[in-house]
Scaffold this active site. Structure first.
Site, mmCIF file in Angstrom:
data_model
loop_
_atom_site.group_PDB
_atom_site.id
_atom_site.type_symbol
_atom_site.label_atom_id
_atom_site.label_comp_id
_atom_site.label_asym_id
_atom_site.label_seq_id
_atom_site.Cartn_x
_atom_site.Cartn_y
_atom_site.Cartn_z
ATOM 1 N N ASP A 1 -24.547 18.823 12.469
ATOM 2 C CA ASP A 1 -24.887 20.169 12.033
ATOM 3 C C ASP A 1 -24.478 20.364 10.570
ATOM 4 O O ASP A 1 -23.363 19.999 10.173
ATOM 5 C CB ASP A 1 -24.158 21.181 12.931
ATOM 6 C CG ASP A 1 -24.414 22.615 12.536
ATOM 7 O OD1 ASP A 1 -25.573 23.052 12.646
ATOM 8 O OD2 ASP A 1 -23.456 23.285 12.107
ATOM 9 N N GLU B 1 -28.620 16.999 9.873
ATOM 10 C CA GLU B 1 -29.312 18.220 9.491
ATOM 11 C C GLU B 1 -29.063 18.340 7.987
ATOM 12 O O GLU B 1 -27.956 18.705 7.575
ATOM 13 C CB GLU B 1 -28.756 19.435 10.229
ATOM 14 C CG GLU B 1 -29.507 20.707 9.899
ATOM 15 C CD GLU B 1 -28.915 21.941 10.565
ATOM 16 O OE1 GLU B 1 -29.685 22.823 10.981
ATOM 17 O OE2 GLU B 1 -27.677 22.025 10.667
#
Length: 729
Positions: free
Chosen positions: A347, A383
Site C-alpha cells: 500500500d 501501489e
C-alpha cells in the site's frame, strides 16, 4: 504491580521481539532514546508484574526470563524525556505493544486513557497524562515459533500465468450459506470446501487479501458506530488481525495457506508499512510513538512536534532509519518463511522509498528487498504512489517489481463510457503498457491491470451510478474520489428498465473481457464476476455490513452466467499464450518471418494507418494476434507448436457498425467465440470467411478465433478451451 522477584538474566539483543527457545523467553526491544524499559507481564486475571530489562546493547534493551513460556501476555513501559517539541513522547503510564509481537490479545477500549496528553487541555499535545491505560489496552502474547516452517508447498505460478483475485477475509464469507456460521468472516471460513471449490472453478491463481496485519478501529469511527473494515490502520506487522482467527490460534492462518496451496492458489497479502494507526501528533500512544517516536516516524525538520505525512493517515514510517527497514524486512520474511505466503502488495509504496523527502528508486528499503534471498522468490507488487509531493511513480519501481496500473483502469473505463480520443491509449494499455514498463528488462507482467479494486466502485456500480453515494460513511458524501469515469446508462442506481439493465450487463461483459484479454497481469475484484453492488458507495472502508459483504444467495441468473463466462475467459487465457506472452508486442514482423506479432485493424478489415490513429472520434479498435508469430505452447507429448490466431474487436460507440474480417494467407476461417451483445454467454455462430462483413452492435466486444482445417475432415486440430456450444448450455 511493582517490582518482581522473577528470575531475569541478561539475554541477547537479537532477535527482536519475544522469542521462546524451548526453555525460556528472550525479550528484546529497540529504543535509541529510552532511559529505562520495563517488561510488563499479565496473568489470567489481568494482574500486572513489571520487570526491568537489565541490558542495553546496540540500542536494544533485552533480558531473558527462564520462567516464561508461550502463552505469556505482556507489554512494555518505556521511560525517557517528554519533549514533544523535539519529537520525544515517552510516557511510562502507557502500556505499549511490542512492534515484533506475533500475537495480540484482548481489545482496545477507546474509553481508556490511550493518549499521552490530556484531552481537552488548552495545549493538548504538549501536556502530560499520568492516567494508566493497561486495563483497556491490547496486549502481546508469546508464541511458539517455527511451527509452519518447511511444510508449505507453494504453487509458484509464473508471473505471466498469474490471475489475481482481490478479496476481503471477512466480507467474502459473512453471507456464504455453505460456510458454518462460527467460521464466517475468518480465515477458517476462507478454507471451507465450498470457497475452495468456487475459487478453483473460477480459475484464479492467487488471492490478494486486504490487510490481515493487526489493525485498529479508528476512535472517530467507533464513536459513529462504524468500523475500519478495510484494515488500512495497522498496529502490528507480525500479528494476524485477531478477529480473522476463528480459533484464536496462529495455526489457523498456516492451515489456510496450506489449503490454498493444495488447491494451486497462491496467497498475496496487501501490506501497510507506510504508516501506523497512531495517527498524527493528536493521535493515541499505543506502540511506536512511546517506544522511540523520533526513530520510527518522519518528523518535520526543525519542528519535530509534527509529522511529515505522505500517507494521508497522519504519519509516515521513517525508512531512512535502519531499524525501520529491519522491522519491515523481518516482518516480510516472517510471513513468507513461517506463515507461507507467496507475495505482497504494498500500500502506498512510494512512501517507503522516500529519501530526504523524495522518491528514490535506489532507496534503502528497495535495495534491501531486491537483494534479499527470501523475498527475491516471492511476488512483490507496488501501489506506485502516495499523497505527498512527487508521490506518483508508476513505472519507476525497480526491475522485479510489478505495479498497480491505474492508467489501465482509467483508460478502459473511459473507452467503454464512450469518451473520445481513447483508442490510441487503449491500444497501449491492452498490450502491456510498454510506454510505462518496457525498460530495464521489465516484462508485460510488470503491469497489474485492473478495472475495479476495493478502493472505488464495484463493476456493477461503475455501470449504474454517475456519482458516488457515500452518505453511510457519515462524512457528508465528501469522502471518496469524484473521478470515477462511471456511467449510469440513463438512470441513477437500480432500475426496472430491462433495456438499461441489459446494456449495463453488456458493459460489464465488455470490461471483464477486455481485462482478461489484455497483456499483463489481470486483477479481478471479488464479486465483480457476479454483480456485487455497494449501493454506489465508492469508499466503503468503514462499512462492515451487507454493503460490503458478498451476497451469495442473490446472485441471480445473469450473475451465474457472467461467472461462467469469466471462468471461460480465464481458461482461454491459460490455454493460449497469445493472451499472456512474456514479451511486449511491437507490431513488427517476427525475426526470420513476415508475420507481424500484432496488427491493429480498422472496421474495413485493413490495418490502421497513422491518420486513423489521429482521428479522436473513432471508437472502434481491432487487434489481430497471429499465433504463428513466435507464440508457442507445448503439447502433452512435449512438442512445441504455434498458438492459434485471434481477432478482438471493440466498439464503444453508440451506433452499430459493420466490420470486415481480415484476410489471412492461410486456408482458415473465423469463428466468433464471444459477442457481448448476446449477453454473458458464448457465441455459437457459424464460421465466417475472410472479408465477410460482421455486424457489431454499439457498445459491444466480439472475439474471433482462427480455425484451420484438420487433415481429412476439415475440422480443427488445435487445442482450445471448452466447446463454446456446450458452454452456452
Amino acid at each position: 504491580m511493582g517490582d518482581s522477584d522473577l528470575r531475569v538474566w541478561p539475554g541477547h539483543p537479537w532477535p527482536l521481539g519475544a522469542t521462546w527457545d524451548g526453555r525460556g523467553v528472550n525479550f528484546a526491544l529497540f529504543s535509541e532514546r529510552a532511559e529505562r524499559v520495563q517488561l510488563c507481564l499479565f496473568d489470567d486475571q489481568g494482574r500486572e508484574t513489571r520487570v526491568d530489562l537489565p541490558e542495553y546493547t546496540d540500542e536494544v534493551w533485552h533480558g531473558y526470563l527462564p520462567d516464561a513460556a508461550p502463552g505469556q501476555v505482556y507489554g512494555y513501559r518505556v521511560y525517557g524525556p517528554h519533549a514533544p517539541e523535539r519529537g520525544l513522547w515517552f510516557n511510562p503510564h502507557k502500556l505499549l505493544i511490542d512492534p515484533y509481537a506475533r500475537a495480540l490479545v484482548g481489545r482496545l477500549d477507546w474509553a481508556g486513557p490511550h493518549f499521552c496528553f490530556q484531552l481537552g487541555h488548552p495545549r493538548a499535545d504538549l501536556s502530560f497524562c499520568t492516567r494508566d491505560n493497561a486495563a483497556t489496552m491490547l496486549k502481546c502474547q508469546v508464541v511458539e515459533p517455527g511451527a509452519g516452517r518447511g511444510t508449505f508447498r507453494p504453487p509458484r505460478h509464473a508471473w505471466h500465468t498469474t490471475i489475481l483475485y482481490e478479496m476481503h477475509v471477512r466480507g467474502f464469507t459473512m453471507r456464504h450459506p455453505e460456510v458454518h456460521e462460527s467460521y464466517r468472516g475468518t480465515l477458517a471460513g476462507l478454507s471451507a470446501p465450498a470457497v475452495i471449490d468456487y475459487l478453483r472453478g473460477l480459475g484464479i491463481t492467487a488471492v490478494e487479501l486486504l490487510p490481515v496485519h493487526a489493525f485498529l478501529d479508528d476512535r472517530h469511527l467507533v464513536v459513529k458506530g462504524l468500523r475500519n473494515y478495510w484494515g488500512y490502520n495497522p498496529i502490528g506487522f507480525f500479528a494476524p488481525h485477531p478477529a480473522y482467527l476463528a480459533t484464536g490460534q496462529l495455526r489457523e492462518f498456516r492451515a489456510f495457506v496450506r489449503t490454498m496451496h493444495d488447491a494451486g492458489i497462491e496467497v498475496i497479502l496487501d501490506v501497510v508499512y507506510n504508516h501506523t494507526g497512531e495517527g498524527n501528533h493528536m493521535g493515541p500512544m499505543l506502540s511506536f510513538r512511546g517506544i522511540d517516536n523520533a526513530s520510527y516516524y518522519r518528523l518535520v525538520p526543525g519542528n519535530e512536534r509534527y509529522y511529515m505525512d505522505s500517507s494521508g493517515c497522519g504519519n509516515t514510517l521513517n525508512f531512512r532509519h535502519h531499524r525501520v527497514v529491519q522491522l519491515v524486512m523481518d516482518s516480510l520474511r516472517y510471513w513468507v518463511e513461517e506463515m507461507g505466503v507467496d507475495g505482497f502488495r504494498f500500500d502506498l509504496a512510494s512512501a517507503m522509498a522516500r529519501e530526504a523527502g523524495h522518491f528514490d528508486r535506489e532507496a534503502g528499503f528497495l535495495d534491501a528487498a531486491r537483494q534479499d534471498p527470501v523475498l527475491c522468490r516471492v511476488k512483490m507488487i507496488a501501489e506506485p504512489w502516495d499523497v505527498g509531493d512527487g508521490g506518483y511513480q508508476l513505472g519507476n519501481f525497480p526491475a522485479g517489481w510489478a505495479e498497480w496500473n491505474d492508467r489501465y483502469r482509467d483508460t478502459v473505463r473511459s473507452f467503454w463510457r464512450g469518451d473520445p480520443g481513447q483508442v490510441p491509449d487503449l491500444a497501449t494499455r491492452i498490450t502491456g503498457s510498454s510506454d510505462v514498463f518496457a525498460r530495464r528488462g521489465r516484462k508485460p507482467w510488470a503491469s497489474v491491470n485492473f478495472v475495479t479494486a476495493h478502493d472505488g466502485f464495484t463493476l456493477a456500480d461503475l455501470v449504474s451510478y454517475d456519482r458516488k453515494h457515500n452518505e453511510a460513511n457519515g462524512e457528508g458524501n465528501r469522502d471518496g474520489t469524484d473521478d470515477n469515469r462511471s456511467w449510469n446508462h440513463g438512470v441513477e442506481g437500480p432500475t426496472p428498465d430491462n433495456a438499461i439493465s441489459q446494456l449495463r450487463l453488456r458493459q460489464r461483459v465488455n470490461m471483464l473481457a477486455t481485462l482478461l484479454l489484455s497483456q499483463g497481469v489481470p486483477m479481478l475484484l471479488a464479486g465483480d464476476e457476479f454483480g456485487h453492488s455497494q449501493q454506489g458507495n465508492n469508499n466503503p472502508y468503514c462499512q462492515d455490513n451487507p454493503i460490503t459483504w458478498l451476497d451469495w444467495e442473490r446472485i441471480g441468473t445473469d450473475g451465474r452466467r457472467l461467472t461462467r463466462l469469466v471462468s471461460w475467459l480465464i481458461r482461454l487465457r491459460r490455454d493460449h499464450i497469445v493472451w499472456r506472452r512474456d514479451r511486449f508486442l511491437k507490431g513488427e514482423p517476427v525475426p526470420g518471418t513476415d508475420i507481424v506479432d500484432a496488427q491493429w485493424i480498422n472496421p474495413d478489415g485493413r490495418e490502421r494507418q497513422v491518420s486513423d490513429w489521429e482521428n479522436g472520434e473513432t471508437r472502434f479498435i481491432g487487434l489481430l494476434l497471429r499465433g504463428a508469430a513466435g507464440f508457442y505452447y507445448v503439447t502433452p507429448t512435449g512438442e512445441p507448436r504455434p498458438d492459434e490466431s485471434f481477432l478482438l474487436c471493440m466498439n464503444s460507440g453508440v451506433a452499430p457498425l459493420t466490420c470486415r474480417l481480415p484476410v489471412l494467407p492461410d486456408t482458415g476461417h473465423w469463428l466468433p467465440l464471444l459477442d457481448s451483445a448476446d449477453g454473458p454467454v458464448l457465441s455459437a455462430a457459424p464460421v465466417q470467411g475472410d472479408g465477410t462483413p460482421y455486424r457489431m452492435a454499439g457498445r459491444s466486444l466480439v472475439l474471433f478465433r482462427r480455425t484451420l482445417p484438420r487433415a481429412g475432415d476439415g475440422g480443427d486440430a488445435r487445442p482450445r478451451p471448452t466447446d463454446p456450444a456446450r458452454e452456452r448450455r
